[in-house]
Every structure is written in structure tokens, then in C-alpha cells.
Design a protein around this motif. Sequence first.
Motif, short mmCIF file in Angstrom:
data_model
loop_
_atom_site.label_atom_id
_atom_site.label_comp_id
_atom_site.label_asym_id
_atom_site.label_seq_id
_atom_site.Cartn_x
_atom_site.Cartn_y
_atom_site.Cartn_z
N SER A 322 0.84 -1.20 0.00
CA SER A 322 0.00 0.00 0.00
C SER A 322 0.87 1.25 0.00
N ASP A 323 0.37 2.29 -0.68
CA ASP A 323 1.10 3.56 -0.72
C ASP A 323 1.29 4.14 0.68
N ASN A 330 9.19 5.72 4.49
CA ASN A 330 10.15 6.66 3.90
C ASN A 330 10.57 7.71 4.91
N SER A 331 11.86 8.01 4.92
CA SER A 331 12.40 9.02 5.83
C SER A 331 13.67 9.58 5.19
N PRO A 332 14.25 10.60 5.80
CA PRO A 332 15.50 11.13 5.24
C PRO A 332 16.65 10.11 5.24
N ASP A 340 9.82 0.04 -10.93
CA ASP A 340 9.19 0.65 -12.09
C ASP A 340 7.83 1.16 -11.66
N ILE A 341 7.33 2.16 -12.34
CA ILE A 341 6.05 2.75 -11.97
C ILE A 341 4.91 1.74 -12.00
N HIS A 342 5.05 0.70 -12.83
CA HIS A 342 3.99 -0.30 -12.96
C HIS A 342 4.29 -1.60 -12.19
N SER A 343 5.39 -1.62 -11.45
CA SER A 343 5.81 -2.86 -10.80
C SER A 343 5.53 -2.83 -9.31
N PRO A 344 5.20 -4.00 -8.73
CA PRO A 344 5.03 -4.07 -7.27
C PRO A 344 6.35 -4.22 -6.53
#
Length: 722
Positions: A322-323, A330-332, A340-344
Motif C-alpha cells: 500500500s502507498d 520513507n524518511s531522510p 518501475d512505476i507499474h511494478s510491485p
Amino acid sequence: MMKKNQLHIQIIGSLLMLLQALMIVMSLVSLQGIPLWLQQLGHLHPVLLHLPISFIILLLPLSIIFKKGTEQERLLISYFLHYTALFATITALMGLLSAASNEYDPDLLTKHKWLSIATAVLSHALVYIHQISLHKRTAWISSVTATVMLMFVGSHFGGSLTHGEDYLSFGEKENKSKEFKPITDSTVVYNDVVQTILINKCIECHNEQKQKGGLDLTSFASFQKGGKTGNAFIIGDPEQSLFIQRALLTIDDRKHMPPKGKLQLTSEEIFLFKEWTRKKADTLLTFHQIDQADTLRSIIEKIVNTKSIEKTVNQYPFSKASDDKIQSLNSPFRRIMPVDIHSPALVVKFYLKEKFSIQLLEECSAIAKQVIEINLSSMPADDGIFKHLSKFENLEKLNLNGTLISGKELSALKSNKKLESIYLANTSVGKNDLEVIGKLPSVKSVYLWNSKVTDKEAVALNQKYNQIKWDIGYVPDEKELLKLTPPSTVNAEKMILDPGELVQLKHPLPGAQIRYTIDGSAPDSMNGLLYSKPFSISGLTQINAIAVSNGWLSSNPSTFTYFLKGAKADSAVIINKPADRYRANGSIALIDFNKGTPTNLNLNWLGFRDETMKAAFHFSHPIQIKQAVLSIADNTGAYVFPPQKIIVKGGNSKSSLRVIGTVSPVQPIQQRNAGIIPVTVQLAPGIYPYVEIEAINVQRLPNWHPGKKEKAWVFVDEVFFY
């Protein structure tokens, strides 16, 4: 009702005649100066073109279906023909507006334009052919077939303009993407790395056939020349380079490049462009010449050697994370990125070693199924990480370069059944530690640069476990003769000397000899003057020099052109204005004794194209002169050619001029490297208080040049009088 229908058809017919008259006029005049909002209307061309194409294709089946020729059928066909011609004409008009942007290959554009206009005219002619061919079906079918064929040929050239020359070919299309070559000491940064990225991510829209924004990236010269908005990059100044500025814009910005929806440049690739530009965009820079501690070296290694394995969504059995989950991780200090934009599939990369902890890796277990790559490069990770790596069941690539692992716990990787690549450079891992890796069936490559594994041990591993590539980097051959780098000058920027000032050559290898010539010939290891100390020159001089040494191959030649200061004009006046982009410091640039370089035409150069280069020089205390020497840029890839002719006039004043010398420089017969050409004009000896020089640029580039029939540029940065 019949009268109403006839009136409708007459109105459409009248409109058609007006539009087609406009279309013919527009096709015969230049539209390059039209307002931008009119050019924007040309964007409707690809939207509208599907209507006339569909209508023209339908003409054949409709002609077969409606063959009785009843009044109702003829009226229906008449309506259909009028609207077909109307849409074909409007589409052609929009195409003419689109062509005004001057972004496309001129030859393909000319063919597409006239075939499209012919299709529009012939589709209108079908209205009248249909009216007179009631009992001549063969003539009618032949006319329709000809229109369809004409439309297909025109569409072929249109598709070639926007999608490449093989767009409508029915054979197997060539794959235009380019794979990175393995890194060696001889890897050329521009050809093997920079150009590979451009081919894969930019050249689709910026090539010789399709030049969006007027930018062509197929060669260094055209890349540097830039497009309509200016030079793509400023040598040595990445922050002011338009190419990099556009790449750093937010993806939703209209000026961001590559545009949204296209394959984007990675942060590493942008960094590469910045560092390469900072190093003067050197097209000859090799990997061997980059210092071991240089960030550019490591970024090239990362781009080429750690390029993610490209797999489509269908090749992975798992679903996307999930996004929200990715965003929360995500962090610094830790970045989660899709392959890839279409890949899981996901890549996990850690940053800032002072903030690293095992917990940062543990937290990624929430997305363990989707992670195929973990990059711990340069992190203070020790053997304690291996017990956590077993959770990543789909892990394919593991980067442990520069970590603190000992190698004693590598056996824990047995649980990673899909692991293919392991990076162990700059670690304490030894040969014995790697025995367990050699028995893992999934592993294909192990990278061991600067590890404890010796050359002989690597050979032994390759022999014992030959299903794996054991890479320890470049291993020099003791019998191999390496080529010396070319000699250089002590002050590379000083190409204009005072009388008596000395030329100094140098080479970084102790004991290397320099042989040189000043007569235009090529030196070699036996021939040429042996450089022993600085020397003076007596006038315009071209020095060819090579480096030689026992146990080395002789270097490629270096060429240095030196100008000697002569009679200095008190003032100069530019009579014909240079192009707005290439005005340097105005007329003073011609007599300020500041030389430009052929690879940066924005500095010290005056550029002329629409008008000839024409300037006047005034001498308050004139002395006798016999020669005029113009320093001319030569950069055929950027449409910069020597002048077609140079005319020098002299006299006591502007009103008493006479021709005192002319020359027609030799023109190139093929593309060549950028350089500076000193063009000498022999003058009738005399004292001339006022001198006027005109350099006439080539008016039609030769047929071998991609810009054939266009005007060439002339660039001048200095004029000398002797």
C-alpha cells in the motif's frame, strides 16, 4: 427538403474552397514568425487527423454498398464526401501551424506536408468526380483507391516524423534502447554512460527527425547547441545549465523534462550530468582518468553496475504494498522506491551512516514480500544484519559494499532462494567465506573489488564455481602496453602571446618526452622537434605534439594554435548585428585578445547566421599591415562552418574603401571534431587607418550535412593584423 440539403452542401462547398485556398497560401509562405497562440492551434492536428483518415478508409466499402445510384444514396455519399474533404483540409491547416515550430526533420516534413495537402485537394475533387461518374464505377473506384493510397503514404511520413522512421513498417522494429557496457578503465563517460542515458530516456523526442523544442541529442555538438530556449548546458556550470534545471523541476511542472508519463531520470543520473558538466563536459574523459575518491566515479559505478533488474508486473507473483505503508517507511535516512512505476517490486536504500541502525532494516519486514533489492552501501552494518535478511524471501540483489561485515555469517543467505547478485566491495570478506556463496544455486554474480580476495583466489573461485561471475574489477595485464595521455600546455587558456613570450609544454609522467612540429606535419616517436625548454614563436603557429616513453605506447597528438599579438586597432564597430544569443561583449570581443573555445560558443564568440559577419576597425596610429587573421570556430555538428568568403577593404576613411584582400576558406567534406581555424587573408601591403572585414557565411549547407540547404553559422572571436 431537397433545396435545404442542396443549400447545406453549397455552404460546405464554399467553405471548402476558402479553406483550401488558405491552405495553399499557407503552404507557400514561411510561418515561422506567426504568434505562439496560432502555433498552439497546431496541437489539434494529431487530434483531428483520425477523422479524415477514418472517413477516407470508409469510402471504399461505402462505394461498394451504395452501388444502385438512387437519389438518396447519392445525397448521402455527397454529404460524406464534403465532410471528408472539410476535415482533411482543416487537419492539413492545423498541420501547417504545427510545422511552424520547426521541430521536425525538414525532408520528412516536406513530403508529409505536400502529400497531406494533395490528399485534402483530391478528397475535395472526389465530390465532383462522384457527380460525373454515375455510370462509370471503374473510374470512381479507381479515384477512391488513389485517394486512400495517397492518404496512407502521407500518414506514413507523418508517423515517421513523430514516432521514428520505422513507425508504420510491418517488420520487426529495431529496439532503440541501449544497454550499458561493463565498466573498464577505457570506458568513455560521454559515449558509454551519458549518451546511453540520453538514448534510453530522451532521444525519442529529441533526434534528427523529431526535435521537440528544437533540441537534438544525437550528437555532442547538437546537444551543446541546445534548442529554442538556449544552450542545453553551460560547460563547467551545472547550476546554470538548462538541461539540468529542467530535470530538477517538479514532475507536474509543464517545463519538467522528461515530461510526465515518460521514463524519468533517476537522481543518480541527474547527479552524473551535473558532475560531468562540472568537469567541462569532456567528451574524451575516461573512467581511468577519474580520481578514485571522486564522487563521479562512484555514481557511474552505481548507474552501470547496480541497474535494477527490469521485470514487469506479471513476472512477480506478489501484489503491490500500500502507498500508505511505503509512505510511512520513507524518511531522510531510508528510501523505499518501486523498481518501475507499474511494478510491485521495491528497492530499499539507506542514507547517512551516522543515523543507521538495525531497527531501520527490521521495520522493512512489513514490506518484506515486495522487496527485491536492499542497498546498505557504506552503512556501518555488521554481521548482525544477516538474521534479519532471511525475512526478505524475494530478495534478488544485496549491496553490502563498504559495510563492516566479516563474511563469517554469509551462510545465512541460504534462506534467500532468489538472490542473484551480491556486492561485497571494500569489505573484509575473504575467499574461504565465499565457499558457501558458491553453493547457492540462484546466485549469478558476486562483486569483490578491494576485498581480501586476491586475483589468484578469484580465478580459483571462477574455476570451481563457474556458474557465478566473480568480479574483482580491473586487473591490469603486466604485458599490456598502455597509451600515454597527450601532452598539454602550462597555461591552456593562454593562446594569444606577446612578441617574445614563450610556449611551455608539459606531461604528467616523469621521464616522458614530448616531440612536436610547427610546420603542420604529424610528429612520431622518431620525428619532430624534441621539447627541452620553452620556446618562442614568430607568428601564427600550429603546434602538433605527442608524448613518448619507453614501455608505453605513444600518445594521441595534441594540437595547439597560438596567435601572436599584432597591430592593435583602437576601436571596432560591428556593422551587421550578431544573433541575440551570441553577442559576447559586443565589438570589443574582436580586439580584446580573449580567445574562446569551440565547445562553448556562449563565451567570447560573436555568432552570425541571418546576416554576414561585418565589422570595421579604426587605427589612430596605423602601421603597414600585410595580413589579417580571423579566429574562426569550426563545429560542423552545431552548423558552424568556416566562412564561404572573406572580403577585406581598407582606406583612409569609410568613404574611400577599396578591396585589399579576399580568401575563400576550404570547406569541410564531412562531420569533424570541434576546433578553431585561423583564416589568413593576404592583403595588399599598406597603411590603412580604416579597415572593413566581411565574412560571408555558407548560405546552403552541403547535402552530406543533416541540416542540408540551411544557412551555416559563422563565429568569430578575434581579428589580428600583421
